[in-house]
Each structure stands twice: as C-alpha cells, then as structure tokens.
Design an enzyme around this catalytic site. Sequence first.
Site, PDB file in Angstrom:
ATOM      1  N   LYS A  76       1.326  -1.127  -0.004  1.00 55.36           N
ATOM      2  CA  LYS A  76       0.179  -0.055   0.020  1.00 55.36           C
ATOM      3  C   LYS A  76       1.154   1.221  -0.032  1.00 55.36           C
ATOM      4  O   LYS A  76       1.922   1.292   0.826  1.00 55.36           O
ATOM      5  CB  LYS A  76      -0.860  -0.342   1.358  1.00 55.36           C
ATOM      6  N   SER A 151      -9.426   2.348   3.234  1.00 53.84           N
ATOM      7  CA  SER A 151      -8.518   2.756   2.003  1.00 53.84           C
ATOM      8  C   SER A 151      -7.893   1.750   0.603  1.00 53.84           C
ATOM      9  O   SER A 151      -7.145   2.104   0.648  1.00 53.84           O
ATOM     10  CB  SER A 151      -8.008   3.638   3.304  1.00 53.84           C
ATOM     11  N   SER A 175      -9.785  -0.793   7.158  1.00 58.09           N
ATOM     12  CA  SER A 175      -9.312  -0.522   5.843  1.00 58.09           C
ATOM     13  C   SER A 175      -9.087  -1.805   5.392  1.00 58.09           C
ATOM     14  O   SER A 175      -8.289  -2.024   4.044  1.00 58.09           O
ATOM     15  CB  SER A 175      -8.291   0.373   5.755  1.00 58.09           C
TER      16      SER A 175
HETATM   17  N1  GLN Z   1     -13.564   4.474   6.130  1.00 60.34           N
HETATM   18  C1  GLN Z   1     -12.828   4.524   7.452  1.00 60.34           C
HETATM   19  C2  GLN Z   1     -11.862   5.910   7.202  1.00 60.34           C
HETATM   20  O1  GLN Z   1     -12.477   6.702   6.652  1.00 60.34           O
HETATM   21  C3  GLN Z   1     -11.765   3.413   7.773  1.00 60.34           C
HETATM   22  C4  GLN Z   1      -9.955   3.243   6.811  1.00 60.34           C
HETATM   23  C5  GLN Z   1      -9.082   2.995   7.611  1.00 60.34           C
HETATM   24  O2  GLN Z   1      -8.685   2.354   7.795  1.00 60.34           O
HETATM   25  N2  GLN Z   1      -7.620   3.335   6.835  1.00 60.34           N
HETATM   26  O3  GLN Z   1     -11.220   6.850   8.300  1.00 60.34           O
END
Ligand code: GLN
Length: 485
Positions: A76, A151, A175
């Site tokens: 990532k 994400s 995420s």
């Molecule tokens: N969807 C969540 C957020 O927007 C979690 C994102 C994540 O786990 N990086 O913060």
Amino acid sequence: MINAPLSELRRALDAREISAVELASLFLDRIEAANPALNAFITVDRDGALAAAREADARIAAGTAGPLTGIPLAHKDVFCTEGVLTSCGSKMLANFVSPYDAHVVTLLKNAGTVMLGKTNMDEFAMGSSNENSHYGPAKNPWDNTRIPGGSSGGSAVAVAARLAPIATGTDTGGSVRQPAALTGVTGIKPTYGVCSRYGMVAYASSLDQAGAFGASAADCAALLTAMAGFDARDSTSLERPAEDYSRDLDKPLAGLRIGLPREFFGPGMADDVRAAVDAALAEYRKLGATTVDVSLPNAQLAIPAYYVIAPAEASSNLSRFDGVRYGHRAAEYGDLADMYEKSRAQGFGAEVKRRILVGTYVLSHGYYDAYYLKAQKLRRLIAEDFRAAFTQCDVIAGPTSPTTAWAIGEKSDDPVQMYLSDIYTIAVNLAGLPGLSHPAGFGTGGLPVGLQLIGDYFAEGRLLNAAHRFQQATDWHTRRPAAFA
Ligand code: GLN
C-alpha cells in the site's frame, strides 16, 4: 502459477520450475495489461522488482531462501519505500520519494519478497471506497463500475485480480477487512502493536495498524508472520516473542465457541449479506463450532467515537505537511503563513480537509472535554464490551460490511453514509483487537460478501485457523472475477 497459493509458489521456486525473475515478470505483465482498467497501482517498479527477483534467485540457488524469498507482493502506498514514490494517495506527497523503508517493508525485503509496486488508496487512508485518492478511484474487478472498498482498495484489487499474490495494507477503522470483503479476498488486521508503525504515514496513530491481504487465510498467515515483530523505533510496538501464524492453521474447530453479537445482526445489514453470513455460520457449525449469542451494547457508539478520535489524531499528525521539509509547496505565495496556507489548501483533498477541521475543533479549548474526552470514555466502554463477550466465546463473528460493493459515486456526496459503512469494523480498532475478513459467498449481482472474525488480543492464530478450516471446506476464496480468472 497466477492462481497458485504461496505454498505452491514456494515449491515451484525451490524446485526451479520457475525462477523468481520469471514469476515477477508474469505478475508485472498482468499489471501492465490490467492496471489501466483497475487503477490498482500508483507506481509499478519493474526495474526494482526484477533486481530483487535476481537477488532472490541467488538466495534460492545458495540454499538460503526463506518462506517468502522470491514471492512477489505489492505495498500500500502508505508504507515508505526507499527510492520509490510514497504518495499516500495525496497530491501533498506526489513528489515524495522516501529516503528510508518502513519497518514492515524492511522485514519483507529481508525475507526476500519482490515488491512489484505501490497500490492505490484513499488519501492519507481516509475513506471507505478508494474514491478519495488523488490518483482516481481503484475499480472493483468483479464489476468495474463499483468501488473496491477502502482505504486499502488498491491492495485488495491487486490480490482479487491476481496482479499480486499477496499485498500489505493498513487498517485504522476497517481498511484491510472492508476492501477484502468487497473484493472477495482474505485480509487480517492484527492486534494493535504487533506490526511496527515506523515508516507508515500516520493517520490516527492510536488506531493505525498494518495488515495482510491474500487469497486465503494460509497466505495471510505467511505474510503476517514476516511482517510482525518488535521495533524500538515505534514506542507502541509490542515486545513479544516471534510468532508463526501458520502454526495452528490445521487445528480442528470442534468446541470453538463463536459469539454472535446481537448488535451486528440487527437492521442495517442487507438481505444478501445476511444470507451469505448465515450460510457461512452454518458451515462453521458443520465444522464443529458452536454459536452463542453475545452483546456489545456500546458498539453503536463506535462510529461517533471514532469520528472524534481519528480526526483529532489526524489533525495533529498532518500538521507536519507544511510545504517546507517535503511534500507539495505552492508555486507562489506571500509571507511564510501564506506559504503554509496555500501549500496545504492545494495539497490536501476535500475529505482530508474536512477531517483536519473536525479534529482541530474537537481538540480546541472548551470542546475538548465535551467531544474528545467523551469519545475516549466511549472507547474504554467499547473495549470493556469485548472483554465481557470474550468470557463467553473464543471468537466473534458477523458481517464485515453491511452491503456489497456500491457504485462509484453513490456515496461520494454523503460523508455520513460513507462513515456508516464501517459500522462493523471500527469498534475492533478502538479496542485494539485483531480482526479478519474472509470470503463467505456472493450477494446480488455476483458481488462478494465477507465474514468478519474478531479475536481477543493476540488471537490472530485462532482467527487464521478458523478461516483456514472454513476455506478447506468451501471454495468461495478460490473464485476469481471472470475477466481476471
Ligand atoms: N473508513 C475509515 C475512515 O475513513 C477507516 C479507514 C482506515 O481504516 N484507514 O477513516
């Protein structure tokens, strides 16, 4: 070879049926062909991959290969990689070539893995759909008009479309688990502190944790084993003996008590998700597990607590992006303050700005007690709920996501709808617990559904064991999107 599990890739590499260079080339060619449609990768590092593969071949020839030597993977783009663009999905870092490796990247390099490239993601890991990326959305390989989740969307897509056999991700509120569910792959987020956060661009430091994507629990176990480990450069890294997460994969499930939180099975879960989750639970019972009802009474407060704590930490973490030391700097500006303002106004996207504003607000004098402190108290209550539930069960199961993958653009104008899509994953991060998502079937339109397993602290091995036994009895995890079979 493209669809082979890691164990088969290992055997073929050791038997010299294929070289690491040939294997890397196979995946690099797939990426080249598929990436224009899927947008899974921000950077493809062909030269770096081939150089690493040549080194891996030398190790294999010398008889010093480890379990992951010569295995291609994708990182990532939140992980710093020396000499390679580390954009974090942001215009702010679109010119940032990291001078050092994240600890997780170092461990995987030392293990002899071959990095193919860096994957697409929501800007600074803020999002649930990968639509917040400066580089445009990644597309779901099961239906490329749909989001892959976020994400870590690019890493999930890379594994789902077999552009890489395994990939790293990070999970602050879901995420790793949520995109794994929406793309039909397996993903695990370990207990907070198991993987070092050194060199992982920080979003919400008390929640961020690295995780692993693979086609199966067995592949995730192999990757996580190589990623985990103490690192003195991260003060929250846990000093524990090294663990082999593959060790207990084959343990029978007889006697396993699976807790079903009533709050996870109420309204809000789509019918097609419910049907697949129920069928998966029936399969677990066939494998010898029993299910018990448990309750997480404060679980519905996880989203409000998270959306105070995470933006608060983000507003602090992102203050370092000032256009001075690295990152985007406005071309024209007046005085120093104007340079900061213009650089940040241009470098950050809308969602990141929204969170910096919210975070700054909840930390400000007069609001701190009302919001931030209150959220921290909720966080404790949520962790207590899990502690109580784990006196009645060994693992907790439920849906990973309330729906299957939605259409690109469907929730972009409604941040609250977007935030609600993390309803089942976020409490796990607030409590610092490990969580896994594995394919559990398909919903309407042939879109993948994921089942989430949550464990007590350091129960990663247990989660992987349960998922592995499930995968030996089912074939959902071997299904591939038709266009990428
Ligand atoms: N969807 C969540 C957020 O927007 C979690 C994102 C994540 O786990 N990086 O913060």
